[in-house]
Structure formats: C-alpha cells, structure tokens
Write an enzyme that holds these catalytic residues in place. Structure first.
Site, PDB file in Angstrom:
ATOM      1  CG  ASN A 274      -2.433  -0.719   0.999  1.00 33.23           C
ATOM      2  OD1 ASN A 274      -2.818  -0.408  -0.239  1.00 33.23           O
ATOM      3  ND2 ASN A 274      -2.850  -1.184   1.813  1.00 33.23           N
TER       4      ASN A 274
ATOM      5  CB  CYS B  55      -4.510  -8.488   2.457  1.00 27.13           C
ATOM      6  SG  CYS B  55      -5.823  -9.318   1.726  1.00 27.13           S
ATOM      7  CG  PHE B  56       0.168 -10.327   4.494  1.00 30.47           C
ATOM      8  CD1 PHE B  56      -0.093 -10.626   5.648  1.00 30.47           C
ATOM      9  CD2 PHE B  56       0.128 -11.224   3.362  1.00 30.47           C
ATOM     10  CE1 PHE B  56      -0.374 -11.856   5.963  1.00 30.47           C
ATOM     11  CE2 PHE B  56      -0.329 -12.373   3.731  1.00 30.47           C
ATOM     12  CZ  PHE B  56      -0.634 -12.821   5.002  1.00 30.47           C
ATOM     13  CB  CYS B  57       0.069  -3.432   4.013  1.00 29.50           C
ATOM     14  SG  CYS B  57      -0.646  -3.039   5.591  1.00 29.50           S
ATOM     15  CG  ASN B  58       0.992  -6.822  -1.663  1.00 31.70           C
ATOM     16  OD1 ASN B  58       0.449  -6.614  -2.986  1.00 31.70           O
ATOM     17  ND2 ASN B  58       2.061  -7.106  -1.979  1.00 31.70           N
TER      18      ASN B  58
END
EC number: 2.8.1.9
Length: 827
Positions: A137, A434-437
């Site tokens: 992100n 989602c691990f900022c992805n």
C-alpha cells in the site's frame, strides 16, 4: 538427533545453519535468542528479531560515548556527524552502490522514503506512474501525488516467462498485462488529453516512474531485477509505448533482508528499506537510496531545520543547502538510532547475506514441500499455497515466505483468524490478512473488484475478523523465516498444522476438532423424564469484566438477570475496558443488596469502599455509546465515582450504566431452527446472549483432559466454573449435553438457547496472590476437541423469554433459585 532432522540436513546441510561462519545456528540461537525458548517466531517479514549481543553492543556504545545534535560544531556534534557519514557508507555498501553515484537519505522507514519520492517527484500531466499489482500500500499511495498533478496511473501484471519466444516477439522475458488507466480531472481535461490537444512540457522532458518490489511481501515472489535495465533502456513492453523518460523505484523493504538489490548491476533510481526488517533494531529508521541524477530532479517544497544555508523570517527569502542529504532530510535525524545500525550490520557481515539467503531458503523450501504433501484422510489437499505453486515457472525465485490458506476435508476453508488463534495457543507467531498488499491478495485469492467492494460493504476492513465472506477467504496466513530461524521452528509449525488441521480416518468422538458433533445425544433424550438436573449456582456480574457474586436466588427482568452487566467502564479514548485490556478489573469485588438498593464495590487499591444506588436516577448525565456494534443509551456518574475506578485500575476511566438498548429482531433461523443471536430481547452490556450456562459435568470432563495433557513435569492446571464467568451452573447432566438444548425452564422461567459460547483468551487469565496470571490453558485444550467452524465452544448462551405479559406489556418478575430443577428440551 531425530531421523527427520538427519534427512533434512542430508538435503540442506550445505546451506542450513551457517557452516562457514564463526558461529553456527544452534550456538547463535542459544547465546543471543534465549527469549525464544518455548515459542516459534515466524513473522520475520513483519519484523525480524534483534539479538542480545546486538543490544549489548548498542547499550555499551550509548553508555560510553556522548553524541550531540549534528547541526553544530561541538566535539559531540562532530562525533555524531562522523558516525552518520560512516552509517551512510555502510548502507550504500550493503546495496553495492557507489558513493559517487548514490546518496543515502535517512527516513523514519520505507514508507516515509516512498512518501518522499511521491511528494518530490516532478509529476506533470504527461507523466505516467506505473506499478506492479504485487505492491505494498505504501507504494500504491504514491499515486495520490501523481493523480493530483494530472498524471496517468496504471497497474500492470508482470509474468516472467520460461521461454522468451512466448512473449510475442519481444526481446524481454516478461509478459505484461496492463490494467485500465487511472486519471483525475474534469471531463474537458480528460477529453483534451485523450485527443492529443493538451499542451504541456515536451515529451522529451516528461518524467515517468515505474515501481516494483524486489520481493513481494505477500507471495514471496522475487522479481527479476533485469526489469530495471529493460525499463531504463526502453525495451520493457509495459513502458515502451509511453513518451518521455522512465525512472525506476524498487521497494526493497522485504527483499533486502536476504538479497539486497545490487545497484551496480541494476542501477535503479530509487530504493527504499527499513532496517528493523533486516536485523530487528532499531525501529523507526529507514533509508532512501537515491541516484545522484534522480535526486537533482526531486522538487522539495518544505524546508526545515538543518536543510537551509540561510533564511529570513519576514520576507520570502531562503537558500537551501547544496547537500542532497541535508535538503531531503527534515530537521534533526534520528542520530542515536543511526548509531545503532553498525551493530546490526555486524551480525549480517559475520554470517554474510548470501549465507542468510541460503539458510532461510532451505527452511522455506523444506516447509513448503511438506505443506504441499499434507492431505486429509480422503486424500484432499490441506494447504493451498500462493506464489510458486500457482506459477508456471518451475524455477521461479522465491523468498523465505510461505503464504497459504487451509481447507477442511469437505473442501470448505478454515478462516485465517481461526488459524491465528490456534497458533497463538501453540506459541506460534505468524501473520494473517492481506499484509497491506491488496493487489497480490486479490490476485492470488481470485477476488474480483465486485468481491472486494461487496466485502467492504459487508463490513470487512483491514485487521478485522471477517476472514470468510460468501465462502471465500478475504485474506491468508503467512509464515516467514529469518536469519535466526531453525529446523526446530519449521518442525514445530508443521506439527501444529498436522495436529490442528489434518483430518484422520478415525471414529467419532476421537478428540479431533472435526468430530465435534452437537447431535450425539440419543433421540430418546428429549422423551426422557428429566428430574436430576438442578440449578447449582447463580452468579451476577454487575460491572462488565469485574468480579461477580453468588446468590441463592435472584429476580429476572426482560434483560435477563436483574442488574447483570448493567455497568461498564469506558477508557479515556472511548474504548470499552475489559479484562483482556485491563487485567486489574478482575480485582474489583462487587455486591448488590436488593433490600438496600445499593451496589457495593471494593478494590485492593482503594482505601474506601464505594456505594452506588441501583435505583434509576435520571438526574445523571445521559449519552450514547457503541458497545460491540450495539448502540446504548447510558447514564454517567460524577467525578467522585470516576476517580474511585480510575484509582482502582490505574488509568483514567468513566463509569456508566446501561439505561436502554435498542430492541433487535431477526427472522433468520439458525441451526436446528434456533432463533438467531439477534433475537428480540433486551441486552445489557453482554457480548451476545443475556446469560451464560455451564455444567459441572462439562467442567469435570475438561479438568480430566487438562490433567492427562499436563504430564511430563508440567504444572497441574485446574479450572473451576468461575473461570468461564457463567451466570448459571447446573449439575446432574452428562458432559456437553447442554450443546443440544434448544429451550429449558427453571421453575416458571423459560429460556431459549442461542447456541454455544465462543471462548477467547480471557478464560486463560487467573489470579494468584493478587496477581493476574496468563497461561495457554484451558483454551488450548478446549481447542483440541471443542472446535467447530473456527469457534472454540464451551457453555451455552441463553435468552430469557418470559419477562413480559403479552396482554398489557407489564413486566412479570420471576425468580430463579439454587436447587430448582432444570428441564431442558431438545425439540
């Protein structure tokens, strides 16, 4: 040494454990990571761990030297300046970047470095910002700067091909799928742009930016760094159609932990990193490695302390410094953190980055293969791994990350929150979501734009518990290895998977989670005359998360037991305080005297007891609060009461009482035609049902299991009913019969079951000598045999169904008393 480890070393012994380093992995772990004993840490992609030796060096340095603000000429300031210069060169060396060509700009982290690029890049209406779908992100956020200046933004999928000939005649090794362009502006602006009528800077002066990660933090896919040269030479099919000059940004936050980009071979214009990802400490410090030519093109608007040669306060006059570092770094840099970097690099240099890459890859490869071979008793796969498993390229380079979801034997998904919850009970630290992805998450999980929008409209946001929506996962589970990870960590994780998620071909009620069956009571049960189940205890909890008190008899109201959970404490930030957040709440004793109409409270931290009238007083201030998604009208109390509670728990808080809650109705029927949990009934400050029932027989069975599982010298664990904070304790049944009760009556009071109570870490809290003790029991044992669809169930929730006269709506007060017979019904 076990046979499994011997087999592992036979295959990976040349890469595992740093055989050529002064200190092997076992010695390193024993000397510098003693705090990891009894746990498995597998979130190195989130933050790797610092070593004890590293911190000892940092401490000794800071205790022995004086470092002053570098914006001065004193001896301490000059010492700091020399140290910072040395650190810059050390960072450039790590990326094999020549100081003649690159500069190291210190930032607060990779995100701040990316923000700096986006903020200062010379965007124009002719510019294009292009990035790969698999991006953090923080990289996506740059598009806000580009779009605000009228630039075009485009996301692309980049697939590395096995055979270049498959790329339709291109001389690159990549297949590029471009998504639709993004632009902002009014319709006239867009129309003119699309028709080539927009004037701006010449195409030759247009600057474009392409961003990609060296390693995807979702899948572990390592991008081929030859992208840098292809893009800069105009040979990359994704950018060759755009006018102007292309610059390249690499997000190396994850990739540089095992394979930092070699900037001599792949001369990207911008590279960002965070140092805690590499060696754990310090946090809050990162770097932008920028090519000198690229740095000269950045337009920094703001100026702060240390960035100017001269400025005049009352006229528009400022002369910025010539040094790139001084221009781009605002104010005083975090020089004490920078002084600590040398001790992190000391470890990396000792082990060597190539050896770290081989070590972590050996563990990830081993675990990935084992996971792919895990199967249920019906031969269906347990693990769905994202990245290499789905790739057409067999030798695709992968980082030490494994991202996956788990399936049940029937093909349905285990939610990632269930996996995380059980991992925590097993002492395993991993990451979910989602691990900022978002691009990689959507790509690998197969989520369309409509899926993502509908998930958001259904209430799903980052870091929540909505892990399965419409039968699809909304995120995944990720494990990642670091330089201090061991074979034992890998095996501990695999053992956890096998014991918790792999079904076995065994009979009913073997203790495995999928055998949990709420229909095991014989059909004749509902026809039997039941006279041996009795009400053993009644407990009231006036204040949410504080101690309760037992009574022989108690009245019922439309909200359940009168005064139960009618008060709570709210923190200074508006949050609801519970024992999970504030264990001190468990030391507050409560008692209600119905004849006196008073609530008595006592705390070991308060000299005086507190007395509060339970009679409703509408002179108190009223307000509305949100408690777990439910709106309540509440009464608040004065300073004296709030001060008493603040002293009792050691933090500012507000004491409040539920004066009313919205009535909720629900026409949806749950399992076995039960009413859903939003059944029409008044709720005080309870999480779901009005009352909680547990049986002595179920508790006895749980304690038997705890006793048998705590051998080998482990401390004996015993729990009583109060650990579960029940309102009603019954005896005379058989273990877990209450799971099948749909309704029951006690005397003239009738109740409806809302189903099982999903337990959390709060039942692992106990008190000893006034101290709150946290363990993994009894939740860990319950998880081994009381799991159903992601929930760990113990006890049942009840709603009181007979508190109001249907003819005139008057409240009929009924009492329940200890010793009364309990008549359940399974129909």
């Amino acid at each position: 040494m076990g046979q499994s480890k011997e087999e592992f070393l036979e295959q990976f012994g040349g890469d595992y454990g740093y055989p050529d380093a002064p200190q092997g992995i076992d010695d390193l772990r024993a000397a510098d990571f003693k705090r990891l004993e009894g746990m498995v840490y597998l979130d190195h992609a989130g933050a790797t761990l610092y070593s004890e030796g590293q911190m000892a060096d940092v401490s000794e340095d800071l205790m022995s030297n004086v470092y002053g603000n570098p914006h001065s000429q004193s001896d301490s300031s000059m010492a700091t300046s020399d140290l910072v210069t040395s650190a810059r060169h050390q960072v450039l060396k790590y990326f094999n970047a020549s100081p003649r060509d690159y500069k190291c700009i210190f930032t607060s982290g990779a995100t701040a470095a990316l923000k700096l690029v986006g903020e200062c890049f010379p965007w124009s209406r002719d510019s294009c910002y292009m990035y790969t779908m698999e991006n953090h992100n923080s990289v996506l956020g740059i598009r806000e700067y580009a779009l605000s200046k009228g630039a075009t933004v485009s996301a692309v999928d980049v697939e590395e091909l096995v055979e270049p000939s498959k790329n339709h005649g291109s001389d690159s090794l990549f297949k590029v799928s471009k998504r639709s362009n993004q632009r902002r502006g009014d319709d006239a602006f867009l129309h003119n742009y699309q028709n080539g009528n927009l004037t701006g800077i010449s195409a030759g002066n247009t600057l474009n930016l392409f961003a990609f990660p060296s390693e995807c933090n979702f899948s572990g896919h390592k991008f081929n760094l030859s992208l840098v040269n292809l893009i800069k030479e105009g040979k990359f099919v994704g950018t060759s159609q755009e006018q102007g000059r292309w610059m390249v940004l690499i997000d190396a936050a994850k990739g540089c932990t095992t394979e930092p980009p070699n900037l001599t071979m792949y001369p990207a214009d911008f590279v960002v990193c965070s140092f805690y990802k590499i060696f754990g400490y310090p946090t809050g410090i990162g770097a932008l490695i920028v090519k000198n030519e690229a740095a000269s093109l950045l337009n920094k608007t703001y100026f702060g302390g240390g960035t100017v040669a001269a400025s005049i306060a009352d006229i528009d006059f400022v002369q910025k410094r010539k040094s790139i570092e001084q221009v781009l770094e605002d104010g005083t840099i975090s020089f004490l953190s920078i002084s600590s970097l040398q001790y992190g690099f000391k470890i990396i240099d000792m082990l060597t980055i190539s050896a770290i890459a081989r070590h972590t890859a050996s563990l990830a490869t081993y675990v990935r293969k084992k996971m792919m071979n895990l199967k249920h008793s019906n031969e269906k796969n347990v693990c769905i791994i994202y990245g290499q498993q789905a790739s057409k390229v067999k030798d695709l380079k992968m980082g030490p990350i494994i991202t996956f979801n788990l399936k049940r034997e029937d093909g349905t998904w285990f939610g990632y929150r269930e996996v995380e919850k059980l991992a925590s009970l097993s002492g395993i630290h991993l990451r979910t979501g989602c691990f900022c992805n978002p691009g990689a998450c959507a790509k690998y999980l197969g989520l369309s734009h409509s899926d993502l929008v509908s998930n958001f409209e259904a209430g799903h946001v980052c870091w929540d518990d909505n892990d399965i929506i419409n039968g699809k996962p909304t995120g995944a589970v990720r494990i990642s290895f670091g330089y201090m990870s061991t074979y034992e960590d890998a095996e501990g994780f695999l053992k956890f998977l096998r014991s918790s998620f792999v079904s076995k071909a065994v009979g009913l009620n073997n203790g495995y989670m999928d055998t949990l069956n709420f229909d095991f009571i014989p059909d004749a049960w509902s026809q039997r005359p039941i006279s041996d189940i009795r009400l053993k205890s009644i407990i009231i909890y006036p204040v949410k998360s504080c101690q309760g008190f037992s009574v022989q008899g108690w009245p019922l109201t439309t909200g359940g037991l009168k005064y139960d959970r009618e008060w709570l404490l709210q923190g200074s930030g508006g949050e609801i305080l519970t024992q999970k957040k504030v264990p001190e709440l468990s030391s507050i004793c409560t008692l209600i005297d119905l004849e006196l109409g008073k609530l008595f409270l006592e705390s070991p931290k308060c000299k005086d007891k507190l007395q509060i009238s339970v009679l409703e007083n509408w002179n108190h201030l009223t307000a509305e609060v949100d408690v777990y998604g439910q709106r309540y009208e509440v009464q608040t109390y004065g300073e004296k009461v709030n001060t008493w509670f603040s002293d009792a728990i050691g933090r500012p808080c507000t004491f409040m009482r539920c004066s009313s809650s919205k009535y909720r109705s629900c026409a949806i029927k749950g399992r076995r035609d039960r009413l859903c949990r939003d059944s029409r009934s008044k709720l005080n400050f309870v999480n779901e049902g009005q009352l909680l029932l547990v049986s002595e027989e179920s508790i006895f069975d749980l304690n038997s299991r705890l006793s048998s599982s705590n051998g080998n010298g482990k401390q004996q664990v015993f729990v009583d009913a109060m650990r579960f904070r029940p309102n009603i304790v019954v005896s005379g049944s058989i273990p877990y019969n209450e799971d099948n009760w749909k309704r029951l009556n006690i005397g003239e009071a009738y109740f409806t079951s809302m189903g099982g109570c999903n337990r959390c870490q709060m039942i692992n809290l106990s008190q000893s000598s006034g101290q709150v003790i946290k363990s993994k029991e009894p939740l860990a044992t319950l998880a081994s045999y009381r799991r159903q669809k992601g929930k760990i169930l113990f006890g049942v929730l009840l709603n009181y169904e007979d508190g109001m006269d249907e003819e005139d709506d008057t409240v009929v007060e009924r009492w329940i008393e200890v010793g009364q017979e309990v008549y359940p019904s399974t129909e």
